[in-house]
Design a protein around this motif. Structure first.
Motif, mmCIF file in Angstrom:
data_model
loop_
_atom_site.group_PDB
_atom_site.id
_atom_site.type_symbol
_atom_site.label_atom_id
_atom_site.label_comp_id
_atom_site.label_asym_id
_atom_site.label_seq_id
_atom_site.Cartn_x
_atom_site.Cartn_y
_atom_site.Cartn_z
ATOM 1 N N GLY A 152 0.813 -1.211 0.000
ATOM 2 C CA GLY A 152 0.000 0.000 0.000
ATOM 3 C C GLY A 152 0.840 1.252 0.000
ATOM 4 N N THR A 153 2.147 1.175 0.511
ATOM 5 C CA THR A 153 2.998 2.377 0.512
ATOM 6 C C THR A 153 3.512 2.701 -0.873
ATOM 7 O OG1 THR A 153 4.929 0.994 1.017
ATOM 8 C CG2 THR A 153 3.694 1.882 2.889
ATOM 9 N N VAL A 154 3.551 1.701 -1.788
ATOM 10 C CA VAL A 154 4.037 1.918 -3.158
ATOM 11 C C VAL A 154 2.885 2.321 -4.079
ATOM 12 C CG1 VAL A 154 5.418 0.870 -5.028
ATOM 13 C CG2 VAL A 154 5.783 0.142 -2.680
ATOM 14 N N ALA A 155 1.698 2.227 -3.645
ATOM 15 C CA ALA A 155 0.518 2.455 -4.500
ATOM 16 C C ALA A 155 0.477 3.851 -5.093
ATOM 17 C CB ALA A 155 -0.759 2.171 -3.715
ATOM 18 N N PRO B 67 9.250 -3.098 -9.055
ATOM 19 C CA PRO B 67 7.913 -2.466 -8.969
ATOM 20 C C PRO B 67 6.781 -3.438 -9.330
ATOM 21 C CG PRO B 67 9.468 -0.992 -10.057
ATOM 22 C CD PRO B 67 10.191 -2.298 -9.908
ATOM 23 N N GLY B 68 7.074 -4.445 -10.210
ATOM 24 C CA GLY B 68 6.022 -5.423 -10.564
ATOM 25 C C GLY B 68 5.594 -6.245 -9.376
ATOM 26 N N ALA B 69 6.607 -6.671 -8.493
ATOM 27 C CA ALA B 69 6.245 -7.463 -7.305
ATOM 28 C C ALA B 69 5.367 -6.657 -6.358
ATOM 29 C CB ALA B 69 7.524 -7.916 -6.598
ATOM 30 N N LEU C 54 8.913 5.690 -8.934
ATOM 31 C CA LEU C 54 8.359 4.368 -8.661
ATOM 32 C C LEU C 54 9.461 3.383 -8.262
ATOM 33 C CD1 LEU C 54 6.074 2.297 -8.673
ATOM 34 C CD2 LEU C 54 6.409 1.998 -11.136
ATOM 35 N N ALA C 55 10.607 3.414 -8.944
ATOM 36 C CA ALA C 55 11.699 2.458 -8.624
ATOM 37 C C ALA C 55 12.212 2.708 -7.208
ATOM 38 C CB ALA C 55 12.818 2.605 -9.649
#
Length: 997
Positions: free
Chosen positions: A325-328, A713-715, A701-702
């Motif tokens: 949720g922190t990467v969303a 980022p895909g994981a 994002l990275a």
């Protein structure tokens, strides 16, 4: 009341107008009205009664006045009676005409005219007559009020019919009561008797109805008491019924209250048992609930242990989702920048594809410069656009001028064509008007001829019909003459036969010792004998009557024949010599010509309207032709101005549009170029900016995925959960925790654990015991309610019965009082010793007054021998009160009036009539009766008795009265000088006065 004059026309036996001057007859005080039998003496009195009351006495009134008309009257003369009199100080004149079937004024047959009545009063000051009323009802009420007597009283008091009073003397009490009741109008006393009888019956009915209601309430109380009450065995109206019903009601109420107390005790016991059973049932139910609760908690704990592995996996999955949720936010920003860059690149490719090849690879700045140059050129074409729009308007104005020119040319040609035929059209319309006017004149001339022609045709048809009727009337008249001659010859033959045997007829009336009417001898040794075929007086009179009837029929037939011949002559004179068919054809032809002329004349208005419309059209055509010429002249200058302006605009537009077909086309080309260049420059700049934002989003994002612990980022994107999946996973985790806590709490409850250690609860037995206790409570409550309702119903019915008894008390007292009064007035009560009804009692008092008044004159007429007295003794089984006796002073005995001889009966009846007249007059308000009539009865008196009666009648003059005697006794003609003789003849009776001044 004093009579002055009577005029009769076509009334009774009087065929013509007859007049009676009562003023001259009354001057002598006593006058005689005489004449042969059937001449019409009584008809004079009938005329007086008819004038006053609109009807005649007794049975002579029938047919609503139609029979009052004289059979001797001419067809065109109406029946009329006029009476002039003074009553209550007022001089009145009454004229009455009964209904009359008169001949129709047109055609044949008769028509009915209604009865007419007039009342006039003479003004004493001016001597003129003043109309008062023409209403039958108003006049009848006025006369009855002035005289104070009804028609029946007037006929008994003023017209004194002796035969009626002779029958009155011999009548029984009931017949006397009917006559006296009519004269003195004692109907109000009979109404009192009837009213009391009705009130007695009504009161008795109300008492019986009240007793019936009381018995009905007793039966209702028996039903409410459940058979424990015995109602009284009495019928409505019997004494003691009310007390018996109230006593039985009191016993029933006491029994019902004892039953209510017992039912309440049984209900209290049952309710206590129900409460104990309810508490036991609640305890069993609670133990059963706790045992089931403990068993369910053990089962839930076993199921939680079986699903513990899945619960651990769900918790790990929720933790990874929390980190992702922190990467969303960075993922969402990268996706948004990528989408925006794709859209901008596509828009740039589409915009460059629309540009010319020379500008396809130009940058954003080059495209913007090209767009500015095209916009500057487009602004320079605005003046050319205005010129082009004006040129279009000029072409429209030229087209309008051409259309107006063509329309004016067509209107001018149409007007010239129409005006060329105007004189011919006007002459044709005027000819139609002249023709319609000529037809109207012809129709008026023919209308004048129509009525005379139709009258001649109707007269011809009437002439043809009357010709046949004349032949029929001639045959009937000839036959009537032959029958009249035969009847006359038969009567003359019988009369001759009777004269030949008259001696035998006179001999039949001879009595030994009595003088012969022919020779005066008292001995009759050889009286003549009747031979075979002797004709007596009755046979001759029948033959004479047959002859008179046949002669009347002959006269009527000749009258009808004369009337038909007169009508035929009038019809022939009006119809002329023409045949009916010829006159009918002439009338039909005249009607056809009249209808044709009238139809032609009816078109006059339409022809005049057509001419007016044509003249209006002529004026409009001339005006239109003149206005078209004016408009053509004005259009020439306008057309030249338009041509000059058009040439100047064409030169200006050729320079502005260049190689384009028009200025508008050139402007459209420039506007499209400006738009394409501007769009291409904008999309190129937007694509460059979107590429820069996408590069920055990839870098952020990275960095975020690395800090959250994901390799790529895909994981991080795969570990994310959507809202629905996240809510479902969180719900499962919360449900596991809640269930685990609930099971732990139930297994820790002391009461639940204690209940689980006890034997299983028997809920069915406890519930059946509680239902049995509830059923016993309902039965006891139902019994208590029934007893309560029984007490309330008995109280209500008892109260209503007591109220009925109180209400019937006054009714019963009123019934007893009214019953006593009704029996007393009806003569059926024991208190009424003579069994005399109330009306009879009043009539007895009136009869006593009449007897006293009659005795004054009877005592004088009988030389002091007889006295009339009233008797209230009973006769047989009849009722008393209307007896009438005569006291003979010579013998000192009292006897019934029915035992009087013929002459004595006349004395008594005349005295009774005069006494009754005095009593009725006094009761009528003291109206003075100055004119009286006495009808017949003098033939039974000897000379001495006749003198005494005449002295009594003559004494009436002392009060300024006049008395008219109606009689055919010859001796009265010598004793009374003032006479009115009724003479009968073939054409009706006539009146002649004798001995008056």
């Amino acid at each position: 009341m004093r009579l002055h004059r009577l005029d009769m026309t076509a009334f009774g036996p009087f065929g013509s107008t007859q007049s009676v001057d009562f003023g001259e007859l009354s001057a002598a005080g006593l006058f005689l009205l005489h004449g042969p039998t059937g001449a019409g003496k009584t008809s004079v009195l009938d005329a007086v009664c008819y004038a006053l009351y609109g009807s005649v006495p007794g049975a002579r009134q029938s047919g609503q006045g139609m029979t009052l008309r004289s059979d001797h009257a001419a067809p065109g003369v109406r029946t009329e009676v006029t009476l002039e009199l003074t009553v209550a100080g007022r001089r009145l004149e009454i004229t009455r005409q009964p209904p009359w079937e008169r001949p129709k004024k047109r055609g044949t047959g008769t028509t009915l005219d209604k009865a007419q009545t007039w009342l006039r009063e003479r003004d004493a000051a001016s001597g003129a007559w003043k109309d008062l009323s023409r209403s039958h009802q108003e006049i009848g009420e006025e006369i009855t009020q002035l005289l104070g007597m009804s028609r029946e009283q007037f006929c008994q008091v003023v017209l004194l019919p002796q035969g009626d009073f002779a029958r009155f003397l011999r009548a029984d009490a009931e017949a006397r009561g009917k006559l006296l009741g009519r004269l003195f109008d004692t109907r109000r006393f009979a109404d009192v008797e009837k009213r009391l009888a009705e009130r007695r019956r009504a009161a008795e009915s109300r008492v019986r109805e009240g007793d019936a209601d009381l018995l009905a309430d007793a039966h209702r109380m028996q039903q409410a008491a459940g058979g424990s009450m015995e109602p009284p065995e009495l019928t409505p109206g019997e004494p003691g019924l009310a007390e018996a019903v109230l006593s039985a009601a009191a016993v029933a109420r006491s029994t019902a209250r004892e039953q209510l107390t017992a039912a309440r005790c049984r209900l209290a016991t049952a309710e206590s048992a129900l409460a104990d059973a309810g508490r036991a049932l609640d305890a069993v139910r609670e133990r059963d609930r706790l045992q089931r609760r403990f068993a369910e908690a053990r089962e839930r704990a076993d199921r939680l242990r079986e699903r513990s592995g899945a619960h651990q996996e769900a918790r790990a999955r929720m933790e990874r989702a929390r980190k992702a949720g922190t990467v969303a936010p960075a993922l969402e920003l990268r996706d948004s920048a990528g989408a925006e860059h794709g859209r901008a690149a596509g828009a740039e490719l589409r915009a460059r594809a629309l540009l010319p090849a020379a500008l396809a690879d130009a940058g954003a700045a080059g495209l913007a410069a090209a767009a500015r140059r095209a916009a500057e050129e487009l602004g320079g074409l605005e003046s050319a656009r205005r010129a082009e729009r004006r040129l279009t308007e000029l072409l429209g104005e030229r087209a309008d001028l051409d259309r107006q020119e063509r329309a004016d040319e067509e209107a001018r040609e149409d007007a010239e064509t129409w005006l060329a035929d105007w004189e011919e059209t006007r002459a044709g319309l005027q000819a139609g008007i002249d023709s319609a006017q000529q037809a109207a004149t012809t129709a008026r001339e023919l209308a004048v001829l129509r009525d005379p022609a139709r009258q001649r045709l109707n007269a011809a048809r009437l002439r043809d019909r009357l010709a046949g009727e004349t032949r029929t009337a001639e045959e009937q008249a000839r036959a009537a003459r032959e029958r009249a001659l035969a009847a006359k010859q038969h009567w003359l033959d019988l009369k001759e036969q009777r004269l030949n045997g008259i001696a035998a007829e006179l001999a039949a009336g001879l009595t030994d010792g009595e003088p012969c009417a022919v020779c005066g001898a008292t001995e009759h040794p050889a009286p003549a004998r009747k031979v075979a075929g002797h004709v007596d007086r009755e046979t001759e009179e029948r033959a004479l009557a047959d002859h008179q009837r046949a002669d009347d029929h002959r006269a009527e037939a000749e009258r009808r024949l004369g009337a038909v011949r007169e009508a035929l002559a009038a019809a022939s004179a009006e119809a002329g010599d023409g045949a009916t068919e010829q006159l009918s054809r002439a009338v039909d032809e005249l009607e056809r010509q009249y209808a044709q002329a009238r139809d032609a004349a009816s078109a006059l208005h339409a022809e005049q309207e057509r001419l007016r419309r044509a003249e209006d059209e002529h004026e409009l055509r001339i005006t239109a032709q003149r206005e078209a010429a004016v408009r053509a002249a004005s259009r020439v200058g306008h057309r030249e101005r338009l041509d000059r302006e058009h040439a100047a605009l064409e030169e200006e537009l050729a320079q502005a549009r260049g190689d384009a077909p028009s200025v508008a086309a050139r402007a459209a080309q420039l506007e499209r170029s400006v738009g394409l260049l501007t769009d291409a420059a904008d999309t190129a700049r937007a694509a460059e900016e979107a590429a820069q934002r996408l590069k920055e989003a990839d870098a952020r994002l990275a960095d975020a995925a690395f800090r959250a612990g994901f390799d790529t980022p895909g994981a991080a994107a795969e570990a994310l959960l959507d809202d629905a999946a996240h809510r479902e996973l969180q719900r499962r985790l919360d449900a596991w925790q809640h269930e685990e806590a609930a099971v732990r709490a139930v297994l820790a409850e002391p009461e639940t654990v204690a209940a689980a250690q006890q034997p299983p609860a028997d809920l069915g037995s406890a519930q059946r015991a509680a239902e049995d206790a509830d059923r016993r409570v309902r039965e006891a409550a139902s019994a208590r309610d029934a007893a309560d309702r029984r007490c309330a119903e008995l109280d209500r019915l008892s109260a209503r019965a007591a109220a009925s008894v109180r209400r019937l008390g006054p009714l019963r007292e009123e019934y007893e009082r009214v019953a006593r009064m009704a029996g007393l007035t009806a003569g059926t009560s024991a208190d009424n010793e003579r069994k005399m009804r109330l009306e009879s009692y009043v009539l007895a008092a009136r009869l006593e007054q009449v007897a006293a008044a009659a005795t004054v004159r009877l005592h004088r007429m009988s030389s002091g021998r007889y006295t009339l007295v009233h008797s209230d003794d009973r006769t047989g089984r009849g009722r008393s009160g209307l007896g009438l006796h005569v006291v003979d002073a010579w013998t000192g005995r009292e006897r019934d009036t029915a035992t009087l001889s013929g002459g004595e009966t006349f004395f008594a009846s005349l005295a009774l009539a005069l006494g009754l007249a005095d009593v009725v007059t006094d009761e009528a308000g003291g109206v003075r009766l100055d004119t009286l009539f006495i009808d017949e009865g003098f033939g039974s008196l000897d000379d001495q008795a006749l003198d005494e009666v005449l002295d009594v009648l003559d004494s009436l003059r002392e009060r300024d009265r006049s008395v008219g005697i109606v009689s055919h006794v010859g001796d009265l003609r010598r004793r009374i000088h003032a006479q009115l003789e009724v003479v009968k003849g073939r054409s009706g009776s006539e009146l002649r006065r004798r001995g008056t001044r």
